[in-house]
Design a protein around this motif. Structure first.
Motif, PDB file in Angstrom:
ATOM      1  N   ALA A  56       0.829  -1.203   0.000  1.00  0.00           N
ATOM      2  CA  ALA A  56       0.000   0.000   0.000  1.00  0.00           C
ATOM      3  C   ALA A  56       0.869   1.260   0.000  1.00  0.00           C
ATOM      4  CB  ALA A  56      -0.932  -0.015   1.212  1.00  0.00           C
ATOM      5  N   ALA A  57       1.947   1.237   0.780  1.00  0.00           N
ATOM      6  CA  ALA A  57       2.840   2.401   0.855  1.00  0.00           C
ATOM      7  C   ALA A  57       3.510   2.661  -0.489  1.00  0.00           C
ATOM      8  CB  ALA A  57       3.897   2.178   1.936  1.00  0.00           C
ATOM      9  N   VAL A  58       3.921   1.595  -1.172  1.00  0.00           N
ATOM     10  CA  VAL A  58       4.556   1.751  -2.488  1.00  0.00           C
ATOM     11  C   VAL A  58       3.583   2.380  -3.474  1.00  0.00           C
ATOM     12  CG1 VAL A  58       5.467   0.486  -4.479  1.00  0.00           C
ATOM     13  CG2 VAL A  58       6.221  -0.113  -2.171  1.00  0.00           C
ATOM     14  N   VAL A  59       2.333   1.913  -3.469  1.00  0.00           N
ATOM     15  CA  VAL A  59       1.323   2.475  -4.381  1.00  0.00           C
ATOM     16  C   VAL A  59       1.126   3.964  -4.089  1.00  0.00           C
ATOM     17  CG1 VAL A  59      -1.106   2.420  -5.054  1.00  0.00           C
ATOM     18  CG2 VAL A  59       0.133   0.278  -4.721  1.00  0.00           C
ATOM     19  N   VAL A  60       1.016   4.319  -2.824  1.00  0.00           N
ATOM     20  CA  VAL A  60       0.801   5.729  -2.450  1.00  0.00           C
ATOM     21  C   VAL A  60       1.974   6.591  -2.909  1.00  0.00           C
ATOM     22  CG1 VAL A  60       0.639   7.317  -0.507  1.00  0.00           C
ATOM     23  CG2 VAL A  60      -0.714   5.214  -0.513  1.00  0.00           C
ATOM     24  N   VAL A  61       3.204   6.126  -2.671  1.00  0.00           N
ATOM     25  CA  VAL A  61       4.393   6.917  -3.028  1.00  0.00           C
ATOM     26  C   VAL A  61       4.503   7.087  -4.539  1.00  0.00           C
ATOM     27  CG1 VAL A  61       6.919   6.916  -3.037  1.00  0.00           C
ATOM     28  CG2 VAL A  61       5.683   6.316  -0.952  1.00  0.00           C
ATOM     29  N   VAL A  62       4.307   5.992  -5.277  1.00  0.00           N
ATOM     30  CA  VAL A  62       4.448   6.053  -6.731  1.00  0.00           C
ATOM     31  C   VAL A  62       3.355   6.910  -7.361  1.00  0.00           C
ATOM     32  CG1 VAL A  62       4.394   4.686  -8.865  1.00  0.00           C
ATOM     33  CG2 VAL A  62       5.637   3.832  -6.863  1.00  0.00           C
ATOM     34  N   MET A  63       2.137   6.801  -6.807  1.00  0.00           N
ATOM     35  CA  MET A  63       1.002   7.488  -7.421  1.00  0.00           C
ATOM     36  C   MET A  63       0.814   8.917  -6.922  1.00  0.00           C
ATOM     37  SD  MET A  63      -0.009   5.377  -9.581  1.00  0.00           S
ATOM     38  CE  MET A  63      -1.382   6.392 -10.126  1.00  0.00           C
ATOM     39  N   ALA A  64       1.557   9.343  -5.908  1.00  0.00           N
ATOM     40  CA  ALA A  64       1.383  10.683  -5.350  1.00  0.00           C
ATOM     41  C   ALA A  64       1.543  11.793  -6.399  1.00  0.00           C
ATOM     42  CB  ALA A  64       2.353  10.896  -4.191  1.00  0.00           C
ATOM     43  N   PRO A  65       2.578  11.752  -7.249  1.00  0.00           N
ATOM     44  CA  PRO A  65       2.699  12.812  -8.264  1.00  0.00           C
ATOM     45  C   PRO A  65       1.521  12.822  -9.254  1.00  0.00           C
ATOM     46  CG  PRO A  65       4.770  11.621  -8.016  1.00  0.00           C
ATOM     47  CD  PRO A  65       3.738  10.841  -7.269  1.00  0.00           C
ATOM     48  N   VAL A  66       1.040  11.627  -9.604  1.00  0.00           N
ATOM     49  CA  VAL A  66      -0.099  11.542 -10.518  1.00  0.00           C
ATOM     50  C   VAL A  66      -1.350  12.103  -9.846  1.00  0.00           C
ATOM     51  CG1 VAL A  66      -1.535   9.988 -11.899  1.00  0.00           C
ATOM     52  CG2 VAL A  66       0.907   9.529 -11.636  1.00  0.00           C
ATOM     53  N   GLY A  67      -1.534  11.768  -8.574  1.00  0.00           N
ATOM     54  CA  GLY A  67      -2.678  12.278  -7.840  1.00  0.00           C
ATOM     55  C   GLY A  67      -2.666  13.793  -7.757  1.00  0.00           C
ATOM     56  N   LYS A  68      -1.487  14.354  -7.564  1.00  0.00           N
ATOM     57  CA  LYS A  68      -1.368  15.811  -7.497  1.00  0.00           C
ATOM     58  C   LYS A  68      -1.736  16.429  -8.837  1.00  0.00           C
ATOM     59  CE  LYS A  68       1.915  19.491  -6.343  1.00  0.00           C
ATOM     60  NZ  LYS A  68       3.320  19.812  -5.946  1.00  0.00           N
ATOM     61  N   ALA A  69      -1.264  15.810  -9.930  1.00  0.00           N
ATOM     62  CA  ALA A  69      -1.588  16.319 -11.269  1.00  0.00           C
ATOM     63  C   ALA A  69      -3.088  16.196 -11.543  1.00  0.00           C
ATOM     64  CB  ALA A  69      -0.788  15.553 -12.319  1.00  0.00           C
ATOM     65  N   TYR A  70      -3.679  15.101 -11.093  1.00  0.00           N
ATOM     66  CA  TYR A  70      -5.121  14.894 -11.295  1.00  0.00           C
ATOM     67  C   TYR A  70      -5.924  15.976 -10.588  1.00  0.00           C
ATOM     68  CZ  TYR A  70      -9.757  13.172 -10.110  1.00  0.00           C
ATOM     69  OH  TYR A  70     -11.100  13.076  -9.885  1.00  0.00           O
ATOM     70  N   LEU A  71      -5.556  16.267  -9.344  1.00  0.00           N
ATOM     71  CA  LEU A  71      -6.288  17.284  -8.595  1.00  0.00           C
ATOM     72  C   LEU A  71      -6.163  18.651  -9.251  1.00  0.00           C
ATOM     73  CD1 LEU A  71      -5.428  16.201  -4.936  1.00  0.00           C
ATOM     74  CD2 LEU A  71      -7.616  15.954  -6.132  1.00  0.00           C
ATOM     75  N   SER A  72      -4.985  18.938  -9.823  1.00  0.00           N
ATOM     76  CA  SER A  72      -4.797  20.219 -10.522  1.00  0.00           C
ATOM     77  C   SER A  72      -5.652  20.276 -11.777  1.00  0.00           C
ATOM     78  CB  SER A  72      -3.316  20.399 -10.883  1.00  0.00           C
ATOM     79  OG  SER A  72      -2.512  20.423  -9.717  1.00  0.00           O
ATOM     80  N   ALA A  73      -5.680  19.161 -12.533  1.00  0.00           N
ATOM     81  CA  ALA A  73      -6.475  19.121 -13.760  1.00  0.00           C
ATOM     82  C   ALA A  73      -7.969  19.178 -13.447  1.00  0.00           C
ATOM     83  CB  ALA A  73      -6.156  17.850 -14.545  1.00  0.00           C
ATOM     84  N   ARG A  74      -8.344  18.588 -12.330  1.00  0.00           N
ATOM     85  CA  ARG A  74      -9.761  18.564 -11.936  1.00  0.00           C
ATOM     86  C   ARG A  74     -10.293  19.976 -11.733  1.00  0.00           C
ATOM     87  NH1 ARG A  74     -11.715  18.059  -6.559  1.00  0.00           N
ATOM     88  NH2 ARG A  74     -13.897  17.434  -6.463  1.00  0.00           N
ATOM     89  N   LYS A  75      -9.441  20.865 -11.235  1.00  0.00           N
ATOM     90  CA  LYS A  75      -9.871  22.243 -11.023  1.00  0.00           C
ATOM     91  C   LYS A  75     -10.153  22.951 -12.343  1.00  0.00           C
ATOM     92  CE  LYS A  75      -7.167  22.700  -6.746  1.00  0.00           C
ATOM     93  NZ  LYS A  75      -6.029  23.399  -6.095  1.00  0.00           N
ATOM     94  N   VAL A  76      -9.472  22.496 -13.400  1.00  0.00           N
ATOM     95  CA  VAL A  76      -9.609  23.142 -14.709  1.00  0.00           C
ATOM     96  C   VAL A  76     -10.749  22.531 -15.522  1.00  0.00           C
ATOM     97  CG1 VAL A  76      -8.448  23.671 -16.884  1.00  0.00           C
ATOM     98  CG2 VAL A  76      -7.159  23.702 -14.733  1.00  0.00           C
ATOM     99  N   VAL A  77     -10.755  21.176 -15.615  1.00  0.00           N
ATOM    100  CA  VAL A  77     -11.714  20.505 -16.513  1.00  0.00           C
ATOM    101  C   VAL A  77     -12.936  19.953 -15.789  1.00  0.00           C
ATOM    102  CG1 VAL A  77      -9.873  19.902 -18.101  1.00  0.00           C
ATOM    103  CG2 VAL A  77     -10.518  18.270 -16.329  1.00  0.00           C
ATOM    104  N   GLY A  78     -12.895  19.928 -14.458  1.00  0.00           N
ATOM    105  CA  GLY A  78     -14.034  19.426 -13.701  1.00  0.00           C
ATOM    106  C   GLY A  78     -14.084  17.901 -13.663  1.00  0.00           C
ATOM    107  N   GLU A  79     -15.267  17.361 -13.362  1.00  0.00           N
ATOM    108  CA  GLU A  79     -15.458  15.915 -13.234  1.00  0.00           C
ATOM    109  C   GLU A  79     -16.439  15.427 -14.296  1.00  0.00           C
ATOM    110  OE1 GLU A  79     -17.081  15.796  -9.319  1.00  0.00           O
ATOM    111  OE2 GLU A  79     -15.113  15.812  -8.347  1.00  0.00           O
ATOM    112  N   ARG A  80     -16.513  14.097 -14.434  1.00  0.00           N
ATOM    113  CA  ARG A  80     -17.515  13.510 -15.306  1.00  0.00           C
ATOM    114  C   ARG A  80     -18.888  13.636 -14.636  1.00  0.00           C
ATOM    115  NH1 ARG A  80     -15.107  12.889 -20.264  1.00  0.00           N
ATOM    116  NH2 ARG A  80     -13.137  11.766 -20.066  1.00  0.00           N
ATOM    117  N   GLY A  81     -19.841  14.196 -15.338  1.00  0.00           N
ATOM    118  CA  GLY A  81     -21.178  14.346 -14.774  1.00  0.00           C
ATOM    119  C   GLY A  81     -21.915  13.018 -14.744  1.00  0.00           C
ATOM    120  N   ARG A  82     -22.949  12.958 -13.950  1.00  0.00           N
ATOM    121  CA  ARG A  82     -23.725  11.722 -13.793  1.00  0.00           C
ATOM    122  C   ARG A  82     -24.370  11.288 -15.111  1.00  0.00           C
ATOM    123  NH1 ARG A  82     -25.189   9.737  -8.789  1.00  0.00           N
ATOM    124  NH2 ARG A  82     -24.229  10.795  -7.029  1.00  0.00           N
ATOM    125  N   ILE A  83     -24.827  12.239 -15.898  1.00  0.00           N
ATOM    126  CA  ILE A  83     -25.468  11.882 -17.168  1.00  0.00           C
ATOM    127  C   ILE A  83     -24.457  11.242 -18.106  1.00  0.00           C
ATOM    128  CG2 ILE A  83     -26.600  12.802 -19.223  1.00  0.00           C
ATOM    129  CD1 ILE A  83     -27.858  14.941 -17.471  1.00  0.00           C
TER     130      ILE A  83
END
Length: 205
Positions: A56-83
């Motif tokens: 679990a720790a390895v997954v968190v460490v490796v994916m942390a930069p991707v998660g940070k990029a995702y959160l930044s992109a989410r602010k710009v493009v938003g999320e997938r809507g329910r429809i």
């Protein structure tokens, strides 16, 4: 061993980096399948707990930069809507939809086809899986049977029970457009169970 935990973490992270869809789908699937097998053992050695924690720790460490990029992109493009997600959710009909190039069933079942939701696994695999799941059940066959049910339900997206919960409470799932892609784990489960079914028939013969 700790080495096994490191390798597990690297493999899961590698899957997430190569395809976020299947990496995210892998986590609830492994939780059900591997969790069932571990619980069936009725013991959890300390070394195994340590190895899983390392994974679990390895997954968190490796994916942390991707998660940070995702959160930044989410602010710009938003999320997938329910429809939008609902449009990418499978129905039971899609599991009768083969690719157009399928020589045997392509034309026969053409009316069930929808874009990106051609999930027909073949009748033989399903029949062999039923043989595998016929009682008495081993812990492993039960685990993959539960994994099959979970994968099928998740592939239904908002037509099922599990995906609405994941969408509401697990942030990365709001970035996925097509829950039907979980059909690949349905196929994987059927492949494993079909192997057990074939072995069972061979034993009878």
């Amino acid at each position: 061993k700790i080495r096994d935990g490191v390798l597990l973490g690297l493999f899961v992270a590698g899957q997430m980096l190569s395809c976020m869809y299947y990496g995210l789908f892998l986590i609830p699937y492994m939780t059900v399948v591997c969790g069932t097998i571990l619980l069936a053992g009725r013991s959890m050695p300390k070394a195994r707990i340590v190895a899983l924690a390392v994974a679990a720790a390895v997954v968190v460490v490796v994916m942390a930069p991707v998660g940070k990029a995702y959160l930044s992109a989410r602010k710009v493009v938003g999320e997938r809507g329910r429809i939008e997600v609902a449009e990418g959710s499978a129905t039971w009909r899609n599991y009768l939809a083969p690719p157009e190039v399928n020589a045997m069933y392509g034309k026969v079942f053409a009316r069930f086809m929808d874009p990106e939701r051609r999930l027909f696994p073949g009748f033989v695999a399903v029949a062999l899986a039923i043989v595998a799941l016929w009682p008495p059940l081993s812990a492993t066959r039960l685990a993959y049977g539960l994994g099959l049910l979970l994968a099928f339900d998740v592939s239904l997206g908002f037509n099922g029970l599990t995906y609405p919960v994941l969408y509401d409470y697990v942030l990365p799932f709001r970035a996925l457009r097509i829950p039907a892609r979980m059909g690949i784990m349905v196929g994987f489960s059927l492949a494993v169970l079909a192997g057990y079914g074939a072995a069972r028939i061979a034993g009878w013969i």
